[in-house]
Design an enzyme around this catalytic site. Structure first.
Site, PDB file in Angstrom:
ATOM      1  N   GLU A 212       0.953  -1.100   0.097  1.00  0.00           N
ATOM      2  CA  GLU A 212       0.007   0.032   0.011  1.00  0.00           C
ATOM      3  C   GLU A 212       1.022   1.158   0.029  1.00  0.00           C
ATOM      4  O   GLU A 212       1.525   1.715   1.076  1.00  0.00           O
ATOM      5  CB  GLU A 212      -0.906   0.025   1.244  1.00  0.00           C
ATOM      6  CG  GLU A 212      -1.758  -1.097   1.187  1.00  0.00           C
ATOM      7  CD  GLU A 212      -3.152  -0.757   0.367  1.00  0.00           C
ATOM      8  OE1 GLU A 212      -3.480   0.105  -0.230  1.00  0.00           O
ATOM      9  OE2 GLU A 212      -3.798  -2.036   0.144  1.00  0.00           O
ATOM     10  N   CYS A 246      -2.034   9.533   2.220  1.00  0.00           N
ATOM     11  CA  CYS A 246      -1.428   8.937   1.105  1.00  0.00           C
ATOM     12  C   CYS A 246      -2.497   9.319  -0.109  1.00  0.00           C
ATOM     13  O   CYS A 246      -2.054   9.339  -1.198  1.00  0.00           O
ATOM     14  CB  CYS A 246      -1.274   7.297   1.198  1.00  0.00           C
ATOM     15  SG  CYS A 246      -3.143   6.580   1.818  1.00  0.00           S
TER      16      CYS A 246
HETATM   17  P1  NAD Z   1       8.193   4.741   5.054  1.00  0.00           P
HETATM   18  O1  NAD Z   1       8.318   4.077   3.579  1.00  0.00           O
HETATM   19  O2  NAD Z   1       9.352   5.652   5.131  1.00  0.00           O
HETATM   20  O3  NAD Z   1       8.247   3.762   6.320  1.00  0.00           O
HETATM   21  C1  NAD Z   1       7.140   2.879   6.412  1.00  0.00           C
HETATM   22  C2  NAD Z   1       7.641   1.699   7.273  1.00  0.00           C
HETATM   23  O4  NAD Z   1       8.707   0.962   6.668  1.00  0.00           O
HETATM   24  C3  NAD Z   1       8.114   1.880   8.665  1.00  0.00           C
HETATM   25  O5  NAD Z   1       7.647   1.240   9.692  1.00  0.00           O
HETATM   26  C4  NAD Z   1       9.692   2.364   8.530  1.00  0.00           C
HETATM   27  O6  NAD Z   1      10.165   1.813   9.896  1.00  0.00           O
HETATM   28  C5  NAD Z   1       9.644   1.155   7.633  1.00  0.00           C
HETATM   29  N1  NAD Z   1      10.992   1.188   6.831  1.00  0.00           N
HETATM   30  C6  NAD Z   1      11.638   2.403   6.595  1.00  0.00           C
HETATM   31  N2  NAD Z   1      12.560   2.473   5.607  1.00  0.00           N
HETATM   32  C7  NAD Z   1      12.730   1.023   5.590  1.00  0.00           C
HETATM   33  C8  NAD Z   1      13.825   0.289   4.852  1.00  0.00           C
HETATM   34  N3  NAD Z   1      14.651   0.995   4.201  1.00  0.00           N
HETATM   35  N4  NAD Z   1      13.554  -1.031   4.998  1.00  0.00           N
HETATM   36  C9  NAD Z   1      12.574  -1.640   5.373  1.00  0.00           C
HETATM   37  N5  NAD Z   1      11.765  -1.070   6.373  1.00  0.00           N
HETATM   38  C10 NAD Z   1      11.756   0.290   6.288  1.00  0.00           C
HETATM   39  O7  NAD Z   1       6.955   5.601   5.045  1.00  0.00           O
HETATM   40  P2  NAD Z   1       6.538   6.695   5.999  1.00  0.00           P
HETATM   41  O8  NAD Z   1       7.330   7.873   5.592  1.00  0.00           O
HETATM   42  O9  NAD Z   1       6.268   5.975   7.298  1.00  0.00           O
HETATM   43  O10 NAD Z   1       5.075   6.876   5.462  1.00  0.00           O
HETATM   44  C11 NAD Z   1       4.668   7.781   4.288  1.00  0.00           C
HETATM   45  C12 NAD Z   1       4.681   7.128   3.071  1.00  0.00           C
HETATM   46  O11 NAD Z   1       3.571   5.971   3.301  1.00  0.00           O
HETATM   47  C13 NAD Z   1       3.853   8.078   1.624  1.00  0.00           C
HETATM   48  O12 NAD Z   1       4.782   7.844   0.746  1.00  0.00           O
HETATM   49  C14 NAD Z   1       2.487   7.604   1.772  1.00  0.00           C
HETATM   50  O13 NAD Z   1       2.001   7.858   0.670  1.00  0.00           O
HETATM   51  C15 NAD Z   1       2.434   6.313   2.098  1.00  0.00           C
HETATM   52  N6  NAD Z   1       1.078   5.609   2.635  1.00  0.00           N
HETATM   53  C16 NAD Z   1       0.453   4.715   2.027  1.00  0.00           C
HETATM   54  C17 NAD Z   1      -0.796   4.548   2.335  1.00  0.00           C
HETATM   55  C18 NAD Z   1      -1.704   3.711   1.360  1.00  0.00           C
HETATM   56  O14 NAD Z   1      -2.575   3.050   2.081  1.00  0.00           O
HETATM   57  N7  NAD Z   1      -1.368   3.342   0.254  1.00  0.00           N
HETATM   58  C19 NAD Z   1      -1.248   4.816   3.724  1.00  0.00           C
HETATM   59  C20 NAD Z   1      -0.197   5.739   4.403  1.00  0.00           C
HETATM   60  C21 NAD Z   1       1.038   5.933   3.721  1.00  0.00           C
END
Ligand code: NAD
Length: 464
Positions: A212, A246
């Site tokens: 997602e 998002c």
């Molecule tokens: P992110 O991708 O930075 O982090 C999400 C999760 O992944 C966190 O728990 C984090 O600890 C983990 N993570 C981060 N980097 C990682 C890596 N290199 N390897 C493994 N795990 C890792 O996202 P964010 O900043 O927390 O959230 C914002 C993003 O999420 C935006 O792009 C937004 O559009 C998206 N989002 C999508 C939805 C959806 O339902 N489609 C909902 C909310 C947010």
């Protein structure tokens, strides 16, 4: 050195096969009911902890973090038995004598990785689907909302045996370690960049994934749109959670004849819904994202963008006021990024074709919005664009429509969540065929091939 989460993984794996896999629908619903009761009883604490993390007000927490979860549980209570029921399929003549059906079996041990922007909703939503399908789960909430993550940890340890559901807290390093384990399914919510890493890690174990992700969501306001109505809905959908959503509109594309009225109406709505001194305004989650957005504003102005409204930044509490920007083009940095904050650029177009061509230059968005009263334009937009979700004359609430799948397409995501779609994501749709013993249709054409059998095969190939 042994893997830090191997023991937890093994315990869940054993427990899944011994107990959870065959758990009845009633047992699963009982767990969901307990979850709902806990949430109801601790509603105040949930609001307080999310407020501590990024100043999100109680009304927004109730509407966007708690209500969707309660609704998801209600959907399960109403429909889980029907979703999980074995589905018979018909048999063609070639399959005479056989009986076939689809049996929904839980995938197994699952990993749920969540982001910070809806820290409660996006951890617990996938968990409901996992429990409904009969899986076990390890949850990795975001490290950027520690108060909410601690509360989720407390809730899960009060409600579940760690062999069934367990919260593992930590940052990227912890997430990376978890991803190395051979889960049966990974449900990841986060950025497209990290989504790619998750898919790479999953590929090593051929683990299925739901991704997602995010995207640059357009909102088109055409020449027939009701401007006041569009402005009310765009302002709400964009600026709740301070644009850290998002599915928030990333940019507005407005027909040239509606540009001035829309700008006025957006400013008017911002003054009504999110006035400068307002408790409804959520902060930016941390200084990293505050600096990213402040820098984006500076770059935008250097590139010729003009602040139409807002633009105030307060470093001490990571606050950015709702901001409207005009004077940018498709080459501007602001257009090239998922803004994920309270900044909304407005771009004027002259023909719908031009707007759709611009949208097709970007990766497929998670959401596409159209404000229009023209049937022709609605048809054109739906047929000439692609997006995970679309709302016409509305923003963001498609997420909460429990009968619709929620998810992206390609760059904005893989797989779908919510209700029956979430259940399917955590289930293996096992196909089962029962054949009779003795004479079967198929046996009549087994080798060696006589002339009659050859004729029969030709007949079956084209006519049966
Ligand atoms: P992110 O991708 O930075 O982090 C999400 C999760 O992944 C966190 O728990 C984090 O600890 C983990 N993570 C981060 N980097 C990682 C890596 N290199 N390897 C493994 N795990 C890792 O996202 P964010 O900043 O927390 O959230 C914002 C993003 O999420 C935006 O792009 C937004 O559009 C998206 N989002 C999508 C939805 C959806 O339902 N489609 C909902 C909310 C947010």
């Amino acid at each position: 050195m042994s893997h830090p989460f191997q023991q937890l993984f093994d315990e869940q794996h054993t427990h899944f096969h011994q107990k959870i896999k065959t758990s009845s629908i009633q047992k699963r619903l009982k767990k969901l009911k307990a979850l709902k009761t806990w949430i109801k009883q601790n509603e105040k604490e949930i609001c307080e902890e999310i407020y501590k993390d990024f100043g999100k007000g109680e009304e927004e927490v109730l509407l966007t973090e708690i209500k969707p979860i309660i609704d998801e549980i209600k959907q399960h209570t109403l429909h889980l038995s029907e979703w999980a029921e074995t589905k018979k399929v018909s048999s063609s003549v070639a399959f005479w004598g056989t009986r076939s059906y689809i049996q929904f079996e839980p995938k197994g041990v699952t990993l749920l990785i969540a982001p910070w922007n809806y820290p409660f909703n996006l951890c617990i939503g996938p968990l409901i689907s996992a429990i409904g399908a009969g899986c076990t789960a390890i949850i990795k909430p975001s490290e950027h909302t520690p108060n909410t993550s601690n509360l989720i940890d407390k809730m899960i340890s009060e409600l579940f045996d760690s062999r069934e559901v367990k919260v593992v807290q930590g940052d990227v390093a912890v997430s990376t370690e978890l991803l190395a384990l051979p889960f049966d399914h990974i449900f990841f919510t986060g950025s497209p960049a990290v989504g790619k890493l998750v898919m790479q890690a999953a590929a090593k174990n051929l683990t299925s994934v739901t991704l997602e992700l995010g995207g640059r969501n357009p909102a088109i306001v055409d020449e027939t749109a009701n401007i006041k109505d569009a402005a009310q809905k765009i302002v709400w959908g964009k600026f709740i959670n301070s644009g850290q959503t998002c599915i928030a509109p990333n940019y507005v594309l407005v027909h040239e004849t509606q540009s001035d009225p829309l700008k006025k109406a957006l400013i008017n709505q911002l003054n009504i819904q999110f006035p400068p001194v307002s408790e409804s305004l959520t902060n930016i989650v941390n200084s990293h994202h505050f600096n990213r957005l402040s820098h984006l504003l500076e770059v935008t102005i250097k590139e010729g963008g003009v602040i139409l409204h807002g633009g105030k930044t307060v470093k001490e509490n990571n606050f950015i006021s709702p901001t409207l920007i005009e004077g940018i083009s498709e080459n501007s940095t602001l257009f090239q990024e998922e803004i994920f904050g309270p900044i909304l650029p407005i771009i004027t177009y002259t023909s719908l074709d031009q707007a759709l061509t611009l949208i097709r230059t970007t990766e497929k968005p998670l959401a596409l919005y159209l404000f229009s009263q023209s049937k022709k334009n609605k048809r054109s937009v739906l047929s000439q664009s692609s997006a995970g979700t679309t709302a016409i004359n509305e923003t963001t609430i498609q997420f909460a429509q429990p009968h619709l799948p929620f998810g992206g397409v390609n760059h904005s995501g893989i797989g779908k969540a919510h209700g029956n779609f979430g259940f399917l994501e955590f289930s293996n749709q096992r196909s089962v065929l029962h054949q009779r013993v003795g004479l079967t249709t198929l046996k009549t054409i087994f080798p060696p091939y006589s002339n009659l059998k050859r004729k029969l095969i030709r007949f079956i190939t084209f006519w049966v």
